[in-house]
Design an enzyme around this catalytic site. Structure first.
Site, PDB file in Angstrom:
ATOM      1  N   LYS A  40       0.838  -1.205   0.000  1.00  0.00           N
ATOM      2  CA  LYS A  40       0.000   0.000   0.000  1.00  0.00           C
ATOM      3  C   LYS A  40       0.872   1.253   0.000  1.00  0.00           C
ATOM      4  O   LYS A  40       2.081   1.173   0.281  1.00  0.00           O
ATOM      5  CB  LYS A  40      -0.902  -0.022   1.237  1.00  0.00           C
ATOM      6  CG  LYS A  40      -0.142  -0.058   2.555  1.00  0.00           C
ATOM      7  CD  LYS A  40      -0.995  -0.629   3.673  1.00  0.00           C
ATOM      8  CE  LYS A  40      -0.289  -0.516   5.003  1.00  0.00           C
ATOM      9  NZ  LYS A  40      -0.897  -1.358   6.034  1.00  0.00           N
ATOM     10  N   ARG A 138     -10.447  -1.000  14.419  1.00  0.00           N
ATOM     11  CA  ARG A 138     -10.442  -0.325  13.110  1.00  0.00           C
ATOM     12  C   ARG A 138     -11.382  -1.131  12.207  1.00  0.00           C
ATOM     13  O   ARG A 138     -12.544  -1.309  12.576  1.00  0.00           O
ATOM     14  CB  ARG A 138      -8.997  -0.243  12.599  1.00  0.00           C
ATOM     15  CG  ARG A 138      -8.794   0.743  11.472  1.00  0.00           C
ATOM     16  CD  ARG A 138      -7.322   0.931  11.096  1.00  0.00           C
ATOM     17  NE  ARG A 138      -6.671  -0.297  10.632  1.00  0.00           N
ATOM     18  CZ  ARG A 138      -5.427  -0.351  10.166  1.00  0.00           C
ATOM     19  NH1 ARG A 138      -4.700   0.752  10.084  1.00  0.00           N
ATOM     20  NH2 ARG A 138      -4.899  -1.497   9.766  1.00  0.00           N
ATOM     21  N   TYR A 271      14.430  30.701   8.822  1.00  0.00           N
ATOM     22  CA  TYR A 271      13.203  31.378   9.260  1.00  0.00           C
ATOM     23  C   TYR A 271      13.066  31.359  10.779  1.00  0.00           C
ATOM     24  O   TYR A 271      13.288  30.329  11.413  1.00  0.00           O
ATOM     25  CB  TYR A 271      11.977  30.671   8.671  1.00  0.00           C
ATOM     26  CG  TYR A 271      11.824  30.816   7.181  1.00  0.00           C
ATOM     27  CD1 TYR A 271      11.666  32.080   6.590  1.00  0.00           C
ATOM     28  CD2 TYR A 271      11.823  29.698   6.361  1.00  0.00           C
ATOM     29  CE1 TYR A 271      11.510  32.204   5.207  1.00  0.00           C
ATOM     30  CE2 TYR A 271      11.665  29.810   4.983  1.00  0.00           C
ATOM     31  CZ  TYR A 271      11.510  31.071   4.415  1.00  0.00           C
ATOM     32  OH  TYR A 271      11.363  31.185   3.070  1.00  0.00           O
ATOM     33  N   MET A 319      11.304  24.787   2.638  1.00  0.00           N
ATOM     34  CA  MET A 319      10.648  23.951   1.633  1.00  0.00           C
ATOM     35  C   MET A 319      11.641  23.236   0.718  1.00  0.00           C
ATOM     36  O   MET A 319      11.486  22.056   0.417  1.00  0.00           O
ATOM     37  CB  MET A 319       9.677  24.799   0.796  1.00  0.00           C
ATOM     38  CG  MET A 319       8.755  23.959  -0.073  1.00  0.00           C
ATOM     39  SD  MET A 319       7.651  24.932  -1.088  1.00  0.00           S
ATOM     40  CE  MET A 319       6.510  25.582   0.110  1.00  0.00           C
TER      41      MET A 319
HETATM   42  C1  LIG Z   1      -0.210  -2.220   6.697  1.00  0.00           C
HETATM   43  C2  LIG Z   1      -0.824  -3.484   7.093  1.00  0.00           C
HETATM   44  C3  LIG Z   1      -0.050  -4.652   7.174  1.00  0.00           C
HETATM   45  C4  LIG Z   1       1.453  -4.644   7.017  1.00  0.00           C
HETATM   46  O1  LIG Z   1       2.054  -4.171   8.187  1.00  0.00           O
HETATM   47  P1  LIG Z   1       3.634  -4.111   8.349  1.00  0.00           P
HETATM   48  O2  LIG Z   1       3.832  -3.743   9.767  1.00  0.00           O
HETATM   49  O3  LIG Z   1       4.121  -3.071   7.402  1.00  0.00           O
HETATM   50  O4  LIG Z   1       4.156  -5.458   8.010  1.00  0.00           O
HETATM   51  C5  LIG Z   1      -0.707  -5.831   7.430  1.00  0.00           C
HETATM   52  N1  LIG Z   1      -2.044  -5.871   7.626  1.00  0.00           N
HETATM   53  C6  LIG Z   1      -2.817  -4.775   7.577  1.00  0.00           C
HETATM   54  C7  LIG Z   1      -4.283  -4.897   7.806  1.00  0.00           C
HETATM   55  C8  LIG Z   1      -2.237  -3.537   7.321  1.00  0.00           C
HETATM   56  O5  LIG Z   1      -2.999  -2.445   7.278  1.00  0.00           O
END
Ligand SMILES: *Cc1c(COP(=O)(O)O)cnc(C)c1O
Length: 381
Positions: A40, A138, A271, A319
């Site tokens: 992802k 979640r 800054y 930046m």
């Molecule tokens: C991101 C994620 C993972 C992977 O987690 P890592 O700690 O990067 O290995 C696995 N399962 C779910 C549901 C996730 O959101």
């Protein structure tokens, strides 16, 4: 190493190391356990296309992404690999599931009805993995309500359950809670797994991510792992069980010295003048800033490596430019490499350390490296 042409700030990504990491992680797992590569957020900032192509060649069994758009990107790279969408699928995205042959995560009765209805209307069957919330709070059906969902889903003719999973909230910091979650998951799904045991294609049962590859083996029904961060050579934490699997960082992050100059003691830097020189100093202006992902929060805290030496960031990161102290570093010239994450001579800055500079975590630091940063791929040793 020389900077790529015109790169003021770039990330070197070593796909041979990625491949080696995957092989080492797999070698540490019991035989037959499926490797779900989590890619992802543009493969944790490494670039989804090259990363996924390499992982397809070297043994990933399946992919997991956040959303249907990322899933579609993977499907364009290759067919045959199952792709699981981890985040909730929004109303209206069902068509894309079908078109790109994606597997949805199922967490609610509403989703079950919506997916089944869509699949019925389009004369298809939608594959899903049912997620059980065992304490993450979640996605997933709360474990106490899971039984009802698992029962209903079996009556929906246009849904095909390919897997069951859960996600740990605090592995490996809290191994006791993780074990509770694991047992809750196995208990909640026991009946369902039993009913499905005669299928030709076995259910995929998964719980572990990088911080917890411990649910498999010892007659455990868990037969897949979801690995994200660790395959990029970053242990999620030092205590991680998986820190035992030796992986190496895939990414280094570098910029260049734009100019150097001498400034008198008492001069305010950048800054807001949050840093005042306490002595006559030589500063170097680097050609990277928060527009490239160098965190503003690392102002006056982090250091970079130039000529193998630590050079402190002075004042606020801006930046496009960051100022560092090179008073004690010999021979610093425009065009020299400054390492933000990586090794220079005997010194190195790990991603974890880089994240610590700004009270962040490696995951966020990787996602914060911006589009302006050129990714430079190395394919072979
Ligand atoms: C991101 C994620 C993972 C992977 O987690 P890592 O700690 O990067 O290995 C696995 N399962 C779910 C549901 C996730 O959101």
């Amino acid at each position: 190493m020389r900077p790529p042409p015109q790169a003021r700030c770039w990330a070197d990504i070593d796909l041979a190391t990625l491949e080696r990491n995957l092989r080492r992680i797999k070698a540490g797992l019991p035989q037959g356990v499926k490797y779900v590569a989590v890619v992802k957020a543009d493969a944790y900032g490494h670039g989804i296309q090259p990363v996924v192509s390499r992982l397809m060649q070297c043994g990933a069994d399946m992919f997991a992404v956040a959303n249907v758009a990322e899933g579609a990107q993977i499907r364009e790279i290759g067919s045959g690999w199952p792709i699981l969408v981890l985040s909730p699928v929004l109303p209206g995205e069902e068509e894309a599931l079908l078109e790109y042959e994606l597997i949805a995560t199922l967490s609610t009765q509403e989703e079950a009805q919506r997916f089944n209805q869509f699949a019925k209307q389009s004369g298809s069957t939608l594959p899903v993995h049912i997620k059980i919330d065992t304490g993450m709070g979640r996605a997933g059906i709360w474990h106490e309500e899971a039984f009802t969902l698992l029962e209903t889903v079996q009556t929906f003719e246009h849904l095909r359950v390919d897997g069951l999973y859960t996600h740990f909230a605090d592995a490996p910091n809290n191994s006791e809670f993780t074990e509770q979650q694991r047992q809750l998951f196995l208990k909640t799904t026991a009946n369902f797994r039993h009913n499905y045991s005669a299928r030709t294609q076995p259910l995929l049962i998964h719980a572990d991510s990088s911080s917890s590859l411990e649910s498999t083996g010892r007659n455990s029904p868990v037969n897949a792992v979801r690995v994200g961060l660790l395959q990029f050579g970053v242990p999620p934490s030092d205590e991680s069980v998986l820190a035992k699997v030796k992986t190496e960082p895939v990414l280094t992050f570098s910029t260049q010295v734009g100019l150097t100059k001498k400034l008198p003691s008492g001069t305010g830097i950048s800054y807001g003048q949050t840093y005042i020189l306490r002595r006559e100093s030589i500063i170097a202006v680097l050609t990277a800033g928060y527009g490239d992902g160098v965190p503003l929060a690392s102002s006056n805290k982090a250091y970079v490596l130039i000529n193998g030496q630590k050079c402190k960031i002075l004042g606020r990161v801006t930046m496009d430019q960051t100022i560092v102290d090179v008073t004690k570093v010999a021979q610093v010239k425009p065009g020299q490499i400054a390492t933000l994450i990586g090794t220079d001579g005997n010194a190195s800055i790990s991603l974890t350390q880089y994240a610590d500079f700004s009270d962040s975590i490696p995951y966020e630091s990787l996602c914060s490296i911006t589009k302006r940063v050129q990714r430079v791929y190395k394919f072979a040793e």
